[in-house]
Motif scaffolding. Structure first.
Motif, mmCIF file in Angstrom:
data_model
loop_
_atom_site.group_PDB
_atom_site.id
_atom_site.type_symbol
_atom_site.label_atom_id
_atom_site.label_comp_id
_atom_site.label_asym_id
_atom_site.label_seq_id
_atom_site.Cartn_x
_atom_site.Cartn_y
_atom_site.Cartn_z
ATOM 1 N N MET A 1 34.037 41.689 51.778
ATOM 2 C CA MET A 1 33.895 41.613 50.328
ATOM 3 C C MET A 1 35.176 42.055 49.622
ATOM 4 O O MET A 1 35.542 41.477 48.613
ATOM 5 C CB MET A 1 32.730 42.486 49.859
ATOM 6 C CG MET A 1 31.378 41.844 50.065
ATOM 7 S SD MET A 1 31.194 40.380 49.077
ATOM 8 C CE MET A 1 30.038 40.922 47.898
ATOM 9 N N ASP A 2 35.851 43.088 50.155
ATOM 10 C CA ASP A 2 37.086 43.558 49.531
ATOM 11 C C ASP A 2 38.140 42.464 49.522
ATOM 12 O O ASP A 2 38.850 42.283 48.535
ATOM 13 C CB ASP A 2 37.627 44.795 50.248
ATOM 14 C CG ASP A 2 36.776 46.030 49.963
ATOM 15 O OD1 ASP A 2 36.008 46.008 48.985
ATOM 16 O OD2 ASP A 2 36.887 47.002 50.720
ATOM 17 N N ASN A 3 38.250 41.728 50.628
ATOM 18 C CA ASN A 3 39.228 40.644 50.687
ATOM 19 C C ASN A 3 38.892 39.540 49.691
ATOM 20 O O ASN A 3 39.780 38.961 49.081
ATOM 21 C CB ASN A 3 39.325 40.068 52.096
ATOM 22 C CG ASN A 3 40.045 40.991 53.046
ATOM 23 O OD1 ASN A 3 40.784 41.875 52.627
ATOM 24 N ND2 ASN A 3 39.823 40.796 54.329
ATOM 25 N N LEU A 4 37.612 39.238 49.540
ATOM 26 C CA LEU A 4 37.202 38.215 48.574
ATOM 27 C C LEU A 4 37.499 38.676 47.153
ATOM 28 O O LEU A 4 37.965 37.894 46.328
ATOM 29 C CB LEU A 4 35.715 37.902 48.723
ATOM 30 C CG LEU A 4 35.331 37.067 49.935
ATOM 31 C CD1 LEU A 4 33.821 36.990 50.077
ATOM 32 C CD2 LEU A 4 35.924 35.678 49.831
ATOM 33 N N LEU A 5 37.247 39.945 46.880
ATOM 34 C CA LEU A 5 37.542 40.475 45.554
ATOM 35 C C LEU A 5 39.042 40.411 45.286
ATOM 36 O O LEU A 5 39.477 39.982 44.219
ATOM 37 C CB LEU A 5 37.041 41.910 45.418
ATOM 38 C CG LEU A 5 37.337 42.588 44.086
ATOM 39 C CD1 LEU A 5 36.712 41.816 42.935
ATOM 40 C CD2 LEU A 5 36.843 44.022 44.100
ATOM 41 N N PHE A 6 39.842 40.812 46.255
ATOM 42 C CA PHE A 6 41.296 40.778 46.108
ATOM 43 C C PHE A 6 41.779 39.351 45.872
ATOM 44 O O PHE A 6 42.589 39.093 44.976
ATOM 45 C CB PHE A 6 41.965 41.375 47.352
ATOM 46 C CG PHE A 6 43.453 41.408 47.268
ATOM 47 C CD1 PHE A 6 44.107 42.284 46.418
ATOM 48 C CD2 PHE A 6 44.210 40.536 48.036
ATOM 49 C CE1 PHE A 6 45.484 42.302 46.327
ATOM 50 C CE2 PHE A 6 45.592 40.548 47.965
ATOM 51 C CZ PHE A 6 46.235 41.426 47.104
ATOM 52 N N THR A 7 41.262 38.406 46.639
ATOM 53 C CA THR A 7 41.643 36.996 46.489
ATOM 54 C C THR A 7 41.226 36.478 45.112
ATOM 55 O O THR A 7 41.980 35.759 44.458
ATOM 56 C CB THR A 7 40.992 36.148 47.598
ATOM 57 O OG1 THR A 7 41.417 36.660 48.857
ATOM 58 C CG2 THR A 7 41.367 34.693 47.492
ATOM 59 N N SER A 8 40.036 36.862 44.676
ATOM 60 C CA SER A 8 39.546 36.441 43.370
ATOM 61 C C SER A 8 40.430 37.006 42.256
ATOM 62 O O SER A 8 40.785 36.291 41.313
ATOM 63 C CB SER A 8 38.107 36.908 43.185
ATOM 64 O OG SER A 8 37.637 36.591 41.910
ATOM 65 N N LEU A 9 40.803 38.276 42.366
ATOM 66 C CA LEU A 9 41.653 38.891 41.353
ATOM 67 C C LEU A 9 43.043 38.257 41.334
ATOM 68 O O LEU A 9 43.623 38.049 40.269
ATOM 69 C CB LEU A 9 41.757 40.403 41.592
ATOM 70 C CG LEU A 9 40.493 41.192 41.272
ATOM 71 C CD1 LEU A 9 40.658 42.647 41.706
ATOM 72 C CD2 LEU A 9 40.131 41.106 39.810
#
Length: 100
Positions: free
Chosen positions: A1-9
């Motif tokens: 989830m952290d990687n997805l959040l980072f990619t989204s940001l």
């Protein structure tokens, strides 16, 4: 989830930079100059497409904002709204409506 959040940001920051720089801001539907950005659809909209968007998608809590207003605000404000929606979608185009 952290990687997805980072990619989204990262993706949102790229959009913010595009808005601030005023480069290639064309409606994703008809390619006319855009005046609005919908964070839910992740699309730029011209006035005509914005009006159709509001007519059909406002009921689904889509809030398109004026590009000028986004440009006048900060990146932090732009990203804050992104986090609030919490929409992390699967990158597979066939899963577009599936929220993670």
């Amino acid at each position: 989830m952290d990687n997805l959040l980072f990619t989204s940001l990262q993706a949102r920051l790229k959009v913010y930079k595009k808005i601030v720089d005023g480069v290639d801001l064309f409606c994703d539907n008809c390619k006319k100059p855009s005046e609005f950005w919908c964070s839910e659809c992740e699309e730029f909209l011209c006035m005509k497409c914005f009006e159709a968007h509001q007519r059909y998608l406002k009921r689904e809590s889509h809030e398109a904002k004026r590009v000028m207003d986004i440009r006048a605000g900060s990146a932090k404000d732009f990203l804050k709204g992104t986090r609030r929606t919490g929409n992390l979608s699967c990158p597979n185009p066939t899963h577009k409506s599936q929220i993670i």
